[in-house]
Structures are given as C-alpha cells and as structure tokens.
Design an enzyme around this catalytic site. Sequence first.
Site, PDB file in Angstrom:
ATOM      1  N   ASN A  43      42.023  38.274  46.113  1.00  0.00           N
ATOM      2  CA  ASN A  43      41.242  38.752  44.980  1.00  0.00           C
ATOM      3  C   ASN A  43      40.706  37.572  44.168  1.00  0.00           C
ATOM      4  O   ASN A  43      41.314  36.507  44.119  1.00  0.00           O
ATOM      5  CB  ASN A  43      42.063  39.704  44.112  1.00  0.00           C
ATOM      6  N   ASN A  46      37.893  37.715  37.100  1.00  0.00           N
ATOM      7  CA  ASN A  46      36.992  37.069  36.172  1.00  0.00           C
ATOM      8  C   ASN A  46      37.372  37.536  34.773  1.00  0.00           C
ATOM      9  O   ASN A  46      37.784  38.685  34.595  1.00  0.00           O
ATOM     10  CB  ASN A  46      35.553  37.473  36.510  1.00  0.00           C
ATOM     11  N   ALA A  47      37.213  36.665  33.785  1.00  0.00           N
ATOM     12  CA  ALA A  47      37.528  37.050  32.412  1.00  0.00           C
ATOM     13  C   ALA A  47      36.684  38.250  31.975  1.00  0.00           C
ATOM     14  O   ALA A  47      37.114  39.066  31.175  1.00  0.00           O
ATOM     15  CB  ALA A  47      37.290  35.877  31.468  1.00  0.00           C
ATOM     16  N   CYS A  48      35.494  38.375  32.507  1.00  0.00           N
ATOM     17  CA  CYS A  48      34.646  39.554  32.305  1.00  0.00           C
ATOM     18  C   CYS A  48      34.979  40.498  33.464  1.00  0.00           C
ATOM     19  O   CYS A  48      34.454  40.373  34.563  1.00  0.00           O
ATOM     20  CB  CYS A  48      33.181  39.141  32.332  1.00  0.00           C
ATOM     21  N   GLU A  56      40.170  43.552  48.827  1.00  0.00           N
ATOM     22  CA  GLU A  56      39.682  44.430  49.888  1.00  0.00           C
ATOM     23  C   GLU A  56      38.186  44.224  50.130  1.00  0.00           C
ATOM     24  O   GLU A  56      37.742  44.072  51.271  1.00  0.00           O
ATOM     25  CB  GLU A  56      39.935  45.909  49.526  1.00  0.00           C
ATOM     26  N   CYS A  88      41.386  50.343  45.038  1.00  0.00           N
ATOM     27  CA  CYS A  88      40.716  51.046  43.951  1.00  0.00           C
ATOM     28  C   CYS A  88      39.592  51.913  44.519  1.00  0.00           C
ATOM     29  O   CYS A  88      39.248  51.827  45.701  1.00  0.00           O
ATOM     30  CB  CYS A  88      40.167  50.050  42.928  1.00  0.00           C
TER      31      CYS A  88
END
Length: 134
Positions: A43, A46-48, A56, A88
């Site tokens: 994975n 990101n902070a955003c 995946e 997800c």
Amino acid sequence: MSRSERMPKGSEAMFSHGYRTTVGARLLILVLSPPCCTTLSCNVENACYPLGICAERTAIQKAVSEGYVNFRAMAIASNTEDDFIVPCGACRQVMREFSRDWDIYMTKPDGTYIVKTLQELLPLSFGPEDLKKF
C-alpha cells in the site's frame, strides 16, 4: 511453518516497502496470474487520504502494466493479528473489472487464513460485460 516459509522469496521485505502516513496495517499483496507466477505489491498512503492507493490496486495495476490481465487469486497478508484484512469496495470493483472468479486469501501473521471468492465479497456486481446492455 512461518509465513516467510510459505510466501515467495522476497515477499517479507515488501512489508518494509509500504508507505504509511497513519497508524495502520502494512499490507502485502500477492496476485497469481498465469503464465506469471506472482506480482507483489504494497500500500502507498498519502496524507490526503483519497490520494493513497491500496495494495490490492497497486498489485493489479503493476500486473497490468507488465501485460498480465488473467488473474486467478490474490493473497492479502498483513501485520494485523486481530482481524483478517479484506479488500475495500474500490479494490473489489477494480478486481471485478478482470473477473468474478478470483479466490481471495486473507491471512494473518500466525498463518491462519480464510478464502472467499470475489463473487462472495462483491455480490450483484457490475462489470465490463454489463456495458453492452446499455
């Protein structure tokens, strides 16, 4: 048998490659796609939050960029001991683009795992063949 004995050579090192901005599970994804054996990924957060990408989808995009689109199975390994990590909704939909017939292996560090098909994880799904209906 430890996870490192069961997973492909070099896969344990992938846990250190994931980029996390939050306190969360590190993920390792293994995609089986004939004739290629495996595609490993991790994975990249990101902070955003919306700009991060799950392991995946990273695995699928990496495999597609290398010319592989016939996927059979995905193994999801994490360092989370309490629960199995499941894909997800966005990852399930990206997986569905290629097939309904994936086997998804969700594992824990102690070697326990569960297996679900993508059809079980994403029932009544919408895929490329549905575009022909419109």
